[in-house]
Structures are given as C-alpha cells and as structure tokens.
Design a protein around this motif. Structure first.
Motif, PDB file in Angstrom:
ATOM      1  N   LEU A 184       0.828  -1.199   0.000  1.00  0.00           N
ATOM      2  CA  LEU A 184       0.000   0.000   0.000  1.00  0.00           C
ATOM      3  C   LEU A 184       0.869   1.260   0.000  1.00  0.00           C
ATOM      4  O   LEU A 184       0.624   2.209  -0.756  1.00  0.00           O
ATOM      5  N   ILE A 185       1.869   1.246   0.849  1.00  0.00           N
ATOM      6  CA  ILE A 185       2.765   2.399   0.964  1.00  0.00           C
ATOM      7  C   ILE A 185       3.568   2.586  -0.319  1.00  0.00           C
ATOM      8  O   ILE A 185       3.741   3.712  -0.809  1.00  0.00           O
ATOM      9  N   LYS A 186       4.035   1.489  -0.860  1.00  0.00           N
ATOM     10  CA  LYS A 186       4.820   1.561  -2.100  1.00  0.00           C
ATOM     11  C   LYS A 186       4.002   2.151  -3.237  1.00  0.00           C
ATOM     12  O   LYS A 186       4.516   2.915  -4.068  1.00  0.00           O
ATOM     13  N   MET A 187       2.708   1.838  -3.279  1.00  0.00           N
ATOM     14  CA  MET A 187       1.864   2.306  -4.374  1.00  0.00           C
ATOM     15  C   MET A 187       1.388   3.743  -4.202  1.00  0.00           C
ATOM     16  O   MET A 187       1.348   4.517  -5.168  1.00  0.00           O
ATOM     17  N   PHE A 188       1.051   4.157  -2.960  1.00  0.00           N
ATOM     18  CA  PHE A 188       0.345   5.426  -2.778  1.00  0.00           C
ATOM     19  C   PHE A 188       1.141   6.523  -2.067  1.00  0.00           C
ATOM     20  O   PHE A 188       0.730   7.681  -2.100  1.00  0.00           O
ATOM     21  N   ALA A 189       2.237   6.196  -1.411  1.00  0.00           N
ATOM     22  CA  ALA A 189       2.935   7.214  -0.617  1.00  0.00           C
ATOM     23  C   ALA A 189       3.496   8.322  -1.504  1.00  0.00           C
ATOM     24  O   ALA A 189       4.087   8.071  -2.555  1.00  0.00           O
ATOM     25  N   GLN A 190       3.288   9.564  -1.049  1.00  0.00           N
ATOM     26  CA  GLN A 190       3.862  10.727  -1.719  1.00  0.00           C
ATOM     27  C   GLN A 190       5.110  11.171  -0.951  1.00  0.00           C
ATOM     28  O   GLN A 190       5.538  10.511  -0.008  1.00  0.00           O
ATOM     29  N   SER A 191       5.659  12.331  -1.340  1.00  0.00           N
ATOM     30  CA  SER A 191       6.849  12.819  -0.641  1.00  0.00           C
ATOM     31  C   SER A 191       6.551  13.111   0.829  1.00  0.00           C
ATOM     32  O   SER A 191       7.405  12.945   1.694  1.00  0.00           O
ATOM     33  N   TYR A 192       5.281  13.543   1.119  1.00  0.00           N
ATOM     34  CA  TYR A 192       4.888  13.784   2.507  1.00  0.00           C
ATOM     35  C   TYR A 192       3.512  13.176   2.751  1.00  0.00           C
ATOM     36  O   TYR A 192       2.601  13.303   1.920  1.00  0.00           O
ATOM     37  N   ASN A 193       3.334  12.527   3.907  1.00  0.00           N
ATOM     38  CA  ASN A 193       2.115  11.763   4.183  1.00  0.00           C
ATOM     39  C   ASN A 193       1.711  11.914   5.642  1.00  0.00           C
ATOM     40  O   ASN A 193       2.512  12.299   6.494  1.00  0.00           O
TER      41      ASN A 193
END
Length: 284
Positions: A184-193
């Motif tokens: 999930l993190i690999k697919m959706f994480a941006q520079s800041y979350n």
C-alpha cells in the motif's frame, strides 16, 4: 448544557450480565447510577443492542424509547436481524426466561432483533448518510458533523494512510497484513504523508509500518489518537484517504474525500474472509 458521565468501568464489566451469580449486582450498580444522575424519563441513543449494557439501559424504568446513532462506518448486514426462525425464537425464550430469569438482558444475535424494542412503535436512526442503517427498519435522519478548529494542521489534498487493529483483534494474520501495508505504501505514498494508526495496533506493528515509509524515503506525520479522525475529516477538504476495510474510509467517502480502499488485497487471508462473511460486510 450537556453533562458527560464516564461509564467505562461499568461497560468493561458487562460480561457479568451473562453470569447468573454476578448479573443482579451489576444491574443494581447501573440502575443506581441512572437513578442518581437522570432526573426524568429519557430516550436512549445507542449504536446498537448487541452489547448487554445497552439492554440494561433500555429496560430501566426511566427509559421511554431508544434510537440508533451511527458510531462506525462499516455496514454489518448480518447484525440487523429482522426475522428469527421459530427454533431460534424458542431458544431465546428458554435462555432468557427459564435460564437467566430476567427481562433486563436478552440473547442478542445482532445489533437489532425483532420484538426486543417493546417500548415503541416507531424506530429512528441518525447517521451522516442513508447508507449505514439501510438494513435497519427505521426512519433515518441525516446529521452533519460540525466543522471545528482543531489544534492540528492537516494540509488540504494530503494523502492520509489509515491502518487497522485487525491483527490484535484476530481478524487477519499479522504477516499477511503487514505485507499488504508495505504494498500500500509503495503504491500510494507521496513525498509527505499522514498516518493514522488504530489504538489496537501494537508498538511493534506501528514501528514496522513506519519503517516501510522510511524505506521508500517518504516523510510522514503521525496523527494523534487524542483527536478523532472523524473531526479531521469533517474539518478539512480534498484529502486522499488510503487503507483497507476501516470504518474511517467509509466516513471519508461519505464526507466527500477521495478514498482508495484496497480491501480486495485482503481476500487471500482466510481469517479476513471468515470475518467478512460472518458479519455480512458490504463491499466498499
């Protein structure tokens, strides 16, 4: 003016209401509390009646009727029982009347059971949409979350990851769940979350998830559980809320935010499938 009374201690003891030796004592404590703090008749607003504590409140002499109020966001279709087969009705009668010898606590198979709310002809419910109580035989009333100036700045249009207490509650295998969190993190994480952890998650599990963000070189802020995320959702706009089968994702959708619910990724877990089928969870 609104008066708030903490009844956590009594609620934590509610299993005693199904114990023939301890039931009377706990009912007396609950009744004494109501008699001391409630000066007149009252209407009970409760999320559901699967908990025996709510049953004792409803059957108190000062309670005149009950109504449902939305607490979570997920729709548990199988908990709304509108028809009981004859054998189940006989079983409930035997247990409630011949074994427990009380009309203050009943055999609750779900959030609603026919014939138990005997103090009223009509039933009302209150929710932020008509979806949550769509299986309940009630007249639903739409309520709006207030917009509150919260002591926290969450950027509009930010990505918020919502994680769950599934593993501690025995609803999914921990290794499987953490693997899907990593994806999930690999697919959706941006520079800041932003990250919203569930209170039932262990420190070890939270640290593992934070490590996944670190491995991707993504920065994050952890949202403090002391501020209800529902209030954040109601007080901000344009968030992208990301997670699995959390109630907060349903709230986010109903409040107009963009939601990425990857519940289908959990279909490979036997425990999760069992949980979803048992409660009749609607697909997102």
């Amino acid at each position: 003016m609104c008066r708030t009374i903490d009844v956590t201690d009594l609620v934590d003891q509610q299993d005693q209401l199904y114990n023939n030796r301890k039931r009377k004592g706990l009912i007396n404590k609950i009744d004494k509390l109501i008699d001391n703090v409630v000066e007149s008749q009252f209407v009970l607003y409760t999320p559901h009646f699967a908990m025996s504590f709510a049953q004792v409140l409803y059957t108190h002499k000062k309670c005149v009727e009950a109504a449902y109020i939305q607490e979570g966001g997920m729709i548990y279709r199988n908990t709304i029982i509108t028809h009981l087969p004859i054998l189940k009705r006989i079983w409930c009668f035997v247990v409630d009347n011949l074994y427990r010898h009380t009309n203050r606590v009943w055999s609750a198979y779900g959030w609603y059971m026919p014939g138990k709310l005997y103090k009223q002809k009509d039933l009302d419910s209150y929710a932020i949409s008509n979806v949550f109580f769509k299986y309940l035989p009630s007249t639903n009333h739409i309520i709006k979350w207030p917009h509150i100036n919260i002591p926290l700045t969450v950027k509009d249009n930010a990505n918020v990851f919502v994680f769950d207490g599934f593993t501690k509650n025995g609803l999914i295998e921990q290794g499987f769940y953490l693997d899907k969190c990593k994806e999930l993190i690999k697919m959706f994480a941006q520079s800041y979350n932003y990250i919203k952890f569930h209170p039932a998650q262990s420190k070890e599990e939270c640290n593992t998830i934070k490590l996944y963000f670190d491995m991707q070189g993504r920065e994050y802020t952890i949202l403090d559980n002391s501020i209800p995320f529902e209030i954040i959702l109601a007080s901000t706009s344009g968030l992208s809320v990301i997670g699995f089968g959390s109630s907060l994702l349903y709230f986010a959708r109903d409040l107009g935010h963009t939601v990425h619910c990857m519940d289908r990724w959990l279909q490979g877990s036997p425990l999760y499938i069992q949980y979803k089928n048992a409660f009749g969870l609607d697909d997102f």
